[in-house]
Structure formats: C-alpha cells, structure tokens
Design a protein around this motif. Structure first.
Motif, mmCIF file in Angstrom:
data_model
loop_
_atom_site.group_PDB
_atom_site.id
_atom_site.type_symbol
_atom_site.label_atom_id
_atom_site.label_comp_id
_atom_site.label_asym_id
_atom_site.label_seq_id
_atom_site.Cartn_x
_atom_site.Cartn_y
_atom_site.Cartn_z
ATOM 1 N N ALA A 1 65.295 -14.494 27.740
ATOM 2 C CA ALA A 1 65.857 -14.156 26.538
ATOM 3 C C ALA A 1 65.513 -12.634 26.939
ATOM 4 O O ALA A 1 64.834 -12.300 27.305
ATOM 5 N N PRO A 2 66.580 -12.109 25.511
ATOM 6 C CA PRO A 2 66.492 -10.192 25.743
ATOM 7 C C PRO A 2 65.048 -10.194 25.658
ATOM 8 O O PRO A 2 63.976 -10.848 24.896
ATOM 9 N N ALA A 3 64.291 -8.893 25.889
ATOM 10 C CA ALA A 3 62.902 -8.547 25.464
ATOM 11 C C ALA A 3 62.838 -8.305 23.949
ATOM 12 O O ALA A 3 64.381 -7.725 23.266
ATOM 13 N N ARG A 4 61.649 -8.440 23.485
ATOM 14 C CA ARG A 4 61.481 -8.193 21.778
ATOM 15 C C ARG A 4 62.886 -8.913 20.900
ATOM 16 O O ARG A 4 63.403 -8.715 19.845
ATOM 17 N N THR B 1 48.817 2.962 17.583
ATOM 18 C CA THR B 1 48.751 2.072 15.057
ATOM 19 C C THR B 1 49.382 1.404 15.663
ATOM 20 O O THR B 1 49.441 -0.584 15.279
ATOM 21 N N PHE B 2 50.980 1.844 15.813
ATOM 22 C CA PHE B 2 52.048 0.411 16.510
ATOM 23 C C PHE B 2 52.077 -0.450 17.008
ATOM 24 O O PHE B 2 52.050 -1.984 17.050
ATOM 25 N N PHE B 3 51.459 -0.180 18.521
ATOM 26 C CA PHE B 3 51.085 -1.847 19.347
ATOM 27 C C PHE B 3 49.989 -2.315 18.931
ATOM 28 O O PHE B 3 49.816 -3.321 19.338
ATOM 29 N N ALA B 4 49.109 -1.593 18.152
ATOM 30 C CA ALA B 4 47.426 -2.819 17.433
ATOM 31 C C ALA B 4 48.426 -3.242 16.560
ATOM 32 O O ALA B 4 47.433 -3.965 15.805
ATOM 33 N N ASP B 5 49.354 -3.098 15.400
ATOM 34 C CA ASP B 5 49.739 -3.640 14.954
ATOM 35 C C ASP B 5 51.023 -4.873 14.728
ATOM 36 O O ASP B 5 51.327 -5.331 14.656
ATOM 37 N N ALA B 6 49.334 -5.964 13.632
ATOM 38 C CA ALA B 6 50.157 -7.091 13.701
ATOM 39 C C ALA B 6 51.072 -7.380 13.596
ATOM 40 O O ALA B 6 51.818 -8.403 14.124
ATOM 41 N N ASN B 7 52.114 -6.942 12.654
ATOM 42 C CA ASN B 7 53.290 -6.790 12.012
ATOM 43 C C ASN B 7 55.032 -6.097 12.907
ATOM 44 O O ASN B 7 55.368 -6.464 12.866
ATOM 45 N N ARG B 8 53.777 -5.930 13.864
ATOM 46 C CA ARG B 8 55.523 -4.456 14.932
ATOM 47 C C ARG B 8 56.850 -5.787 15.208
ATOM 48 O O ARG B 8 56.993 -4.963 15.471
ATOM 49 N N GLU B 9 56.689 -6.914 15.377
ATOM 50 C CA GLU B 9 57.597 -7.544 15.480
ATOM 51 C C GLU B 9 58.438 -7.060 14.624
ATOM 52 O O GLU B 9 60.142 -7.264 14.577
ATOM 53 N N HIS B 10 57.827 -6.842 13.208
ATOM 54 C CA HIS B 10 58.792 -6.639 12.140
ATOM 55 C C HIS B 10 59.558 -5.223 12.045
ATOM 56 O O HIS B 10 59.574 -4.848 10.823
ATOM 57 N N MET B 11 58.986 -4.239 12.822
ATOM 58 C CA MET B 11 59.293 -3.126 13.023
ATOM 59 C C MET B 11 60.060 -2.200 13.693
ATOM 60 O O MET B 11 59.834 -2.728 14.347
ATOM 61 N N VAL B 12 60.841 -1.210 13.681
ATOM 62 C CA VAL B 12 61.385 -0.931 15.308
ATOM 63 C C VAL B 12 60.296 -0.154 16.315
ATOM 64 O O VAL B 12 59.185 0.295 15.815
ATOM 65 N N PHE B 13 60.655 -0.686 16.879
ATOM 66 C CA PHE B 13 59.045 -0.584 18.323
ATOM 67 C C PHE B 13 60.128 1.414 18.861
ATOM 68 O O PHE B 13 60.678 1.710 18.808
ATOM 69 N N PRO B 14 58.925 2.528 19.062
ATOM 70 C CA PRO B 14 59.037 3.810 19.744
ATOM 71 C C PRO B 14 59.437 3.699 20.863
ATOM 72 O O PRO B 14 59.252 3.057 22.145
ATOM 73 N N GLY B 15 61.579 4.184 21.317
ATOM 74 C CA GLY B 15 61.443 3.445 22.538
ATOM 75 C C GLY B 15 61.880 5.187 23.108
ATOM 76 O O GLY B 15 62.538 5.266 24.166
ATOM 77 N N MET B 16 61.349 6.355 22.182
ATOM 78 C CA MET B 16 61.858 7.173 23.196
ATOM 79 C C MET B 16 60.881 8.642 22.302
ATOM 80 O O MET B 16 60.601 7.672 21.002
#
Lengths: 341, 341, 341, 341
Positions: free
Chosen positions: A222-225, D123-138
């Motif tokens: 599966a793709p990441a995330r 904070t983002f990477f510790a957030d249990a809900n991060r899969e529902h959030m926009v990943f910081p990619g840059m």
C-alpha cells in the motif's frame, strides 16, 4: 414487476443483516480499526493466498477507483484503460477530478489486448516528445469487464508481465469479482489475481453487501499513509464496522463464492431462456450480465412487463439491452421471464 | 544548421525588442494594468471588431488553455476536443490537472466534423445514464489545427450554431492564429472568429513574440474574477508590460498580419520546393506547417543537414516529418533547402 | 470496558436495522431514486419547514463537507471557517484537495464571532490587493461545534445576515445536529436553520445511523447537476436505499429527536457525576460532549478502566479529555462511571 | 511621478535587453534546452557552489511556488509556512488549487521561529489523530520575507536541521534573493542556502529581469520528470531562451549581485532620509523594503506626489506603507523624495 435491470436491486444477503444485528450494540473503535475489519482482512488474505496483504475497506466502486488511482499515481502520471472502462465512461470524471488523465485504448468486448498495451507503452517511451505528454503510471482493467467478459489467465499473465517490465502497477477493478471467479468459463482464481496484480478490489456492493469494496495490496505494498488518502477522499467511514462485519460475513464459510455461484447458475438458465426464445445475442458473457439485441418495438412492449437495462442504440430500429442476474435472483424469476418472452 | 523544426526557433520580431528597449525605463504599474496593455487591448478590439471584448494576456499556450478551460467550466463539466487536439496530447495533462476530462472525438486532419460534434452532444443528452457521465461544458478547437489545417467559415459557423443550441461555449485555440488568418486558402477573418466564438486567443509565441497569448472574450463575457483565476494558475506576470508592449507592437501597423503573411509566402515556396523534389506529402496544409513522408534512410541522411520535426512513424520504413516556416524564415533558407534536397 | 470515547461506538438504532431487514428483498432502483429516499426527503422537508428543499443523502461527514463546498464554490473562492473547524483540522485536507483554501478565523469555544466574520469580509473587500487573494465564497460553521458548543439564534441570525449582505452562502455542518437541537440550552430549531442557512446537513452517523448525512438546500437551491458532483466525489452509493431507509426511519415518529434527547439526558447526568466528583471542566458544553481537565497521573489510571478521548495537552502535567454520550448511552454506564471516579 | 511602490516598476536591466537583441536571430531549440539555459545553469551552479544541481527556469513567483510545492509533495501532504507567507496570502490560493493545504504558523516580522517549527512537527507526530490530519511534507520560507527581513545563518541552520531530522524538505522562496544576499546585515551566502535548503529559487523578476525565477535543487535532487510537471502547470515557455539569456546575463560578471547591491545602497539612503524626516518605522528592514507608519492625512497628501504601497491599516488614523528600492532606483529619486518629505 420482474426485474433484471442490474445486480444491486436488493439489499444485502440476509446473513449480513443478521450479523449486523448480532454485533450492533458492541462498542467498537472507529475508522476500520475494529475486530471485524481485522477478522475480515485475515479471511481475505487466506482466500487470496497473500498473507502479507494490506487491505482497506471502502464504500463504493467509483470512490475506490479514484482513491486507489490517485493514491498510487504521481502527479504527472495517468492511467491506461480500455475506452469502455467504467472509470472512463460512467464515473462522472472522478479520476480526472483528482488531476489524472485516463489514457484510453481500444478494446474488444471490454478487454484491452495485451499486445496493444505493450505497443502503446513502447510507442510512448520511444516518443521524442514524451516529456510533453502524460506518463502512463498504471494499467487499469475491470474483471469482469463492463460487458461481463473475463481475461484469461494467459491474458492476465501477459498484462502483468508487461506492467512489470515497464515498472507500472496493474490495478484490477473487481466490482463484480465474485461473478468472474465463479464463472464456469474462467481459469483465473483469486490467488492468481493476487499474484499478478499490484492492487485489486473485491466488490461487495454488487455481490451481496449493502455497500463495500475490499482493496487488496497483495504484497503489503500500500502507498504510504493510505488511510489518510482514504480520509482525504471522503472515503473513510467512521463506523468502519459496517464494512468489516459485511466482509467478515461474506468470507465466512465461502458465502461470497456461494452466492456468486448462484448468480452464475441463474445466468446460465437465463442464457438458455434467451436462446430458447430466439433472442439474438449482442454478447453472451461468461458471467452474470447478458446482452441481447431487441427490435425497438418488441423492446417497448417487453419493458412494460420486465425490467432490463438499455445499453445502447445499435441502429435506428434495434437496441442492445442488458439482463443481469445476481446473488438474489430466484429461479422463479427466470421462469417467469421464460413465460413472458 | 538550416532548420525548419518549428515556428519558435528565433527570438522576437526586431520591432518588438526595439519597443521593449524604448519603454524599458518607464515606471509602470504591474499585473497587466499598464498603458501598453491597455493600448494593445484597444488595437485588438479594433482588429477583431469586438469593442466590448475583455482581453487578458498570458505567457504561453498550455497555460492559456488550462486557465481558460478551468476558468469557464463548472466542476462537473469537461471539454470536447479532437483526439489530436493539443490539449489532449501534448500538454502533459494540464487540463486534467485542473480536474476536467477531455471528451475526445475523432478528427479528420486535425479537425472535428460539425455533424459529429452534434451527434455526440445529442447522444449525450439522450443518454439515460448521463448523470453518471462528464457533461460537455465547452467545445475546443485549434485553428490552425496541430496539422496546420483550417476550419472553413461554414464549418466554424456550424460549430458555433451547435454550441449555441446546446448553450456550450466555443473556445478557439489560436496559438498559430496569424498563420491561419493569412492563409491564401481561408475565408475566415478575425472578426468572424470574434463573432462565432465565445473565447479565443491570438497566439504571440509562435507568431513573432518572445512569449504571450492574447485571450479575447469578445462580448465582454469573461468569467467573474478572471484575473484572480489567472493568478491562481500561476499565469499572471508581475511585469505585465512584457506582454503589453509585445502585443501593442504586433497590432501596430498590422505587424502581426504582415509577418504571418510572410511565413505563408515562405510556406508556399517550401511547398513548391518539396513538390519539385518529388516529396510525398502526408498533408499539404494551407498554413505554415507541411507534412511529408520520408523513407527512413533518406530521413536520417537529411537530418544531418537540415532540421525538421519527427511527427510519427508511418510504417516500419517511413516516417512523417514536419517542416515549418515562420515570421523569421528567410527566402535564402528555403533556397538552401532546395539545394540540399 | 466502559467507554465514553465518542458518539459512534455502537452500530445503529435497532429500529433502523429492523427496517433494513423488513425492506431488504424489495427490488429498488439505485443511486437514491428509491421510494425510501423520497419518503425520507418528504419527512425532512416537513420537519425543517422547507417544502421546496433539495435533499441529498451522502455517507459521511468529511465526504459531505468536501462535496458540498466544492459543489458550491467557484474555482477562485475559498471557505471561511473557524480555526478549530473540523474541515480545517481533522479532514486530512479534503477541502484543499478539491482546490479550495480554508480562510480560517479565530474562534471562541469553537464558534466564530459574527462581528469578526463581518470585519474579515469588510477588510477583504476593501483590500487593494484582493484580486491576488482567495475570495471568501462561503461561510462554514459547525453546530454543535467540535467543542459541543452552540450558536444562539441571535448569533445564527447575525451570521446569516452578514452572509446575505455579502451574497455568500452560509453552510452549517450538522454532523451532530440532533444533539444541538435537543440541547436544553438552545433557542435554535430545525426550521430556524433551514431559514437562516443556504445549505446544511443533518448528521446520521453520530446520531444513530450506520452511516449517512442528509444535505438540505432549503430553498431548492442545489447547484446544477449536484448528483453528478456527488458521483464525481465518489459519494454516490449504488444502493441508495441504505441511506433512504435509515433517514426514513429516523424521521418517523420523531425517532431522531427522541434518541438525541436521550443522549442529552445522559450528558446531563454525566455532567452531574463529573461535578460531584470534583472534576475541573475545560468546557461544559450544552450538548453531548464534555471536556474536563485531568492530572496526567490520574488520567493514566482512569484510562485503564474507562474509555475517553485525549483532546489535547493543557500543560506538562494536565490533559484535556473528552467524554461523550450518545443515543446508545445507558444510564447504567453513567452510574458505573460514578462508581469508578 | 516619483515612485517607490515596488521593485518591479521598470523593465529589465539594459544589459539583458542588449543580450536578448544580440542573440535574437539565433535558431535555438525550445523548452529550456538551448545553450543559454545551459550556460546560465553552469554559472548558477558555480555561484552557489553546488556543481550537481538540477536547475529549471520558470517565469514568475506564484507559478514557481505552486509548481515546486506540488511537484515535491505527496498527495496527503501540506506545506508549513508563516501565516504571512506569500503563498498563504497573495497567491490567490495557487497552492491549494493544486490540492495541498498550507499549514500556517505564527511569525515574527515575517519569519518563522525554528523552535516553533520544531514544536509544531513534534506535536503533529505525537497526535493520536494525525492520520486524520494533513501531514507536514515541506517547510516553506521566504528570504527575504514579505517584510524584507532575513533569516540569520543560525536560524537557517536550525531550520535545516529540524527539516532533516523530520525528513521534510526545506524550500526557500528567493523572489528577492539578490537583495537578501547583498544586505549589509546578513551572514547568509548563496552557497549556505544551497547547502542548507533542499530546493530554492533565485528571483529574477524583482531583481532586474523581465521575468524569470531559477529553481535550484542543489544536490541533483529534482523530483522525477520535473520538466513534465512544469509543463503540466503551464509553466514551460516554448522560447526558453527568454529565461536562459536573462539568467546567463545576470550571472555574468556578477551582474545579479551588483545590481542587487545597488538597491541595498539606495535602501540605506532611503532609510536615512526617512529617519532624517522623522518618519516612524513600522519595520526597518535589512533589505530593499522599508515600512513606515503614516498619519492618514499626511499619507493622502504625500500620495499625490510620490508612489508607495499601502501595506495595512494600523489603526483608524494610521497606515503602514511600504517604500521599496530596486536595481533601477536612481540616487536622484531618493534625493527627490528627501525634498518632498
């Protein structure tokens, strides 16, 4: 009124509703992390012979196609598909909405021809202007196709080989996969699909579920995330149990295969009836959809007593119509059709 | 080395560079609000006979196509275009990137046939499943086409009539418009285009400018906030003067038409040379692009001494190649080609 | 284990499953055109006092938000929302994925302040550079908010007036609308919402359905071809009955309001228990979500025996946690919590 | 009228126009493959001390930002930027149009604080809900910022370290880079930027070119098929020479640095004049933009005789305005301003 319009006329197989009721008051975590989703995934991995598979449950076919395609393609890539492919015709441009072109190829009875796929890819990569063009980043096939036809194991093997040679994933849309697997005229098994494809889905909506498609990345690829991608596409149900319980039920005691097999049996009876009544076939498929040609006058008369799908005008006086059986088709219904015709 | 590869080999017409230098140190407001942009717009309105026109200057063709199309379509709409249309083949999927499908139709020498466009629209609006399909929201044509061919006034009138009947805007991509307007074989004038189309652009990049296309909404019918849409597409130059001065120069003293006419004269000489030398034409166009068929061996030899464009393989032993003239082609170059052949 | 983690722990209200079973073998047309969808729409129109409403059923909240927002905005527009709005924080960028910016404003307990919305709009339209900025094309509010808070009728009236003054639609995300309508501390009714908003939805997923949100355009003001937009977003279920039967059941005999009222009763008992046990409230909401501050050590101990949601770290030693009741919360569960604390 | 409105009031440095004229009639290949582009790239690689760099020339800032960001992010990722960042405020939502959220952080004088960027990511990477959030990619920074301020070498090193720790690329928008590099108050060199960033661009439009930005991937780390991505974004000029000749000229004999240095000299004189006249600074920047606070009445009077930019209302009676110098500012203009004030 008697109806053969499509394979999603009824609700769900009763066993599914029963399980939904039995498990209803259990408190379960959301978003697909519940135990029924887990159990369903294990059963699918076993049935498809891919113990390492990543599996996700989505609600419907168009949603699944656009989420998988957008999730796997890079921005500058498009998806190769038959001109008649569902994504190219009947999904309201859902794939293009995510920014990706469909690179459509000619088809025969809904199927792309492996050597034409190879020729397309070779021509593309030899084109001096290819940097100004959309890169082919995936090959999409439906199996059964929109015409109910099936790829043979040889064709699927050829397509898979071509994709691997060009390092392009092969995606199989199995919205009606059960009917394909239980066809009497197929030599393709579920493990074959898992082995030859890079991603595919097992259709629930058209094979006995209220809704739901199980996306399988057979080699844990599966793709990441991907869960975030699913959420971003609006395709993540809060009550993931709705999909988990359904697929867990469908893959318990071979229910999925049994009910698909029933639809195939009914399709054979239907073919017999249509032949017996002298109907001219436009395409006599090995699965649950049959396409016949009706004189427009007869079509109008018949349409008052039985439901079927208008497929396309053949000429000024004839129309191609589709009759579909499903997991829910009763022998009495086919019998009633015989009497009507 | 002698080259007929394309019509954007040189920089700009010298008069343009001269004007850029003369106006260089003037302090001008940005984003297209300067006096040269205004003056250029007035001259274009006069030349096209559309005093109410909204006009915008963008930098290049792909940018203009995707900005105009995305700016005019609603989310659920796509654009009807010839299968060979530039937007469908050589723009890296820029239109799809904005979320819109290209509904491609067959073509003849790069042109769509009006009755086939009508048939497509009629079939679409009669289709019971149309709500699951992409709505045709615009018709796109290129004039000259990618094959150098031209729509006749009758064809353009027919397409315009069909579009108005179905309330769909007609968009004309005029990346090479000058060469079309100055063709000896056209009966279509710039005011005809303004009258029959809902939006079109006058190509600068390929007709003597360093860059730049002038988008014309002939009846003041630009979409709301189109400047913001241009900015959003990354297509708004801070120093709008670069485009304003160029188009102001091109539309002063008929420069645009004169230099396009020169390219047509050169194309006629080129056709004579190619005929004289017994070249087989794949397509002898009425504009500045000529397509001939070369034996692959001769092609390789020739390619060492003169530049031309590889268009497509015709068969295993022959290739279609393109020779293009431009505003910058000197008679001596055509003469040199005659000697080479 | 006892759980107050969220309001979607259980499946559906039993009456819904019962009706799904009763209607299961009826053959019904697809895509929301069945009689149960029609019946549900009529009941919602009656309950909301908007007989002309266009109503659509979608599967989940994120899907509904992005489909409605993208369907209503023009390309150059964005949506004004509270910084804490669900679309801005917990939808994986689904709105931006459709190409639209969220113009986030400060909030108070999850609510935007009408005069700040007005100030934002006035500042925007007075800004000389506004053509380089994203136009505010919609105001989005959630009611109840992500913090369980509610807009008063006055606030809602003010927001509605501002939106109408600036000709911008007001969109109310009612994922938990039932709990808001049945709050003992609200003066806002469903007809008020229909009167003051341009589009809103009635949440099913979190108020007793397996899945489903009912989108209401109260004055028949759905965007053109909205069904196609829904399909394009992958949000159109083939078996639309799944949503129709659920909403038809929820809006029969006031079931929706009764079960939401039960959750409110349970929330009041929960508040009593939390007060009685000396818990410090971060936010004591008028609906079904309660936010308390726990010492991290106590939180860890408690988490072994009861489920609740970690909301955010308050400081190094304290955490805000959420307890939610729902239609399914039993008085015994609240009692069990009392004993635990 | 005297004007300090911005740094793109004039055309191009005369040397650029001269070189465009000299090379005008050379026949050159298109799309950035000509010898002037190659030469410019070599000179930039040398100046930035990154011999392996991939370099692309685009036309303008917004275009460059959205193309680079979309080209580097995966679908589920967003870009971290200061709330005042150009991409977040003045690009008409171009980044969101490509489907990506801007994750905006507080700023100080236009700069993000490294420890706040770290805190956000942690904070983002510790957030249990991060899969529902926009990943910081840059991480996106502008240097100089929109306020003319500059990151110190320590700050830039810290940001780079954080990005590398979290495996997120650091992108530096150098629309005004020349003015930053030539500031008397900076300790950051071009090779520092190449060493610490993953991608950056050298602005031409605001530093003496007609148009053009040079995107540098300092370690040959351009995304796959980036030319196709540029084309897809409508950002590939057919006559790439227009950009190649300009950057080749700017990086010959240090012209870029000399003319930027001149603007800095003029900015210092301007600061002196403003101080001498008792103007109150809102922000006295180390580069070419100066922000002062004017009483509204005085502002109106002054605006009749000299051009400046209205930045923002400070309160009911005062406005922040911007004065900018550029490569083209003449000492006489600053003198004239002194007399005016």
């Amino acid at each position: 009124m008697l109806s053969f319009v499509c394979d999603y006329l009824e609700g769900a197989h009763p066993k599914i509703l029963e399980r939904l009721s039995e498990t209803n008051m259990e408190q379960l975590p959301g978003y697909g992390s519940d135990r029924y989703c887990e159990s369903a995934k294990e059963k699918i991995r076993a049935a498809a012979g891919c113990p390492e598979a990543d599996i996700y449950f989505l609600a419907g076919g168009t949603q699944t196609n656009s989420t998988v395609i957008a999730g796997m393609l890079r921005g500058f890539e498009g998806v190769v598909a038959a001109r008649t492919g569902h994504i190219n015709v009947h999904e309201s441009g859902a794939v293009e909405y995510t920014g990706h072109k469909i690179l459509s190829l000619p088809e025969q009875d809904g199927k792309m021809v492996p050597r034409e796929v190879r020729a397309f890819l070779e021509t593309f990569f030899a084109d001096a202007n290819r940097e100004h063009m959309v890169f082919p980043g995936m090959v999409y096939i439906s199996h059964p196709t929109e015409y109910g036809t099936l790829y043979s194991l040889q064709e699927l093997t050829d397509l898979s080989g071509i994709c691997r040679e060009f390092r392009i994933p092969l995606f199989l849309d199995g919205a009606r996969l059960g009917y394909g697997l239980m066809s009497r005229e197929t030599d393709v098994s579920l493990p074959d699909i898992a082995r030859l494809c890079d991603v595919f889905y097992i259709g629930g909506t058209k094979v006995g579920a209220l809704c739901g498609e199980a996306v399988v990345f057979p080699r844990g690829n599966a793709p990441a995330r991907f869960l975030t991608t699913i959420k971003q596409h609006g395709a993540l149900l809060a009550k993931g149990r709705l999909l988990g319980v359904q697929f867990d039920t469908l893959f318990t005691d071979n229910l999925y295969f049994k009910i698909a097999g029933h639809a195939i049996d009914m399709a054979h009876r239907l073919r017999e009836v249509l032949h017996e009544k002298g109907c001219k076939f436009f395409l006599e498929s090995p699965t649950n959809q049959q396409f016949i040609i009706l004189d427009n006058k007869r079509m109008d008369t018949l349409a008052r007593e039985v439901g079927f799908d208008f497929w396309m005008a053949l000429d000024d006086r004839h129309t191609v119509v589709r009759f579909a059986t499903s997991w829910a088709t009763a022998p009495e219904q086919v019998e009633a059709l015989r009497e009507l015709l």
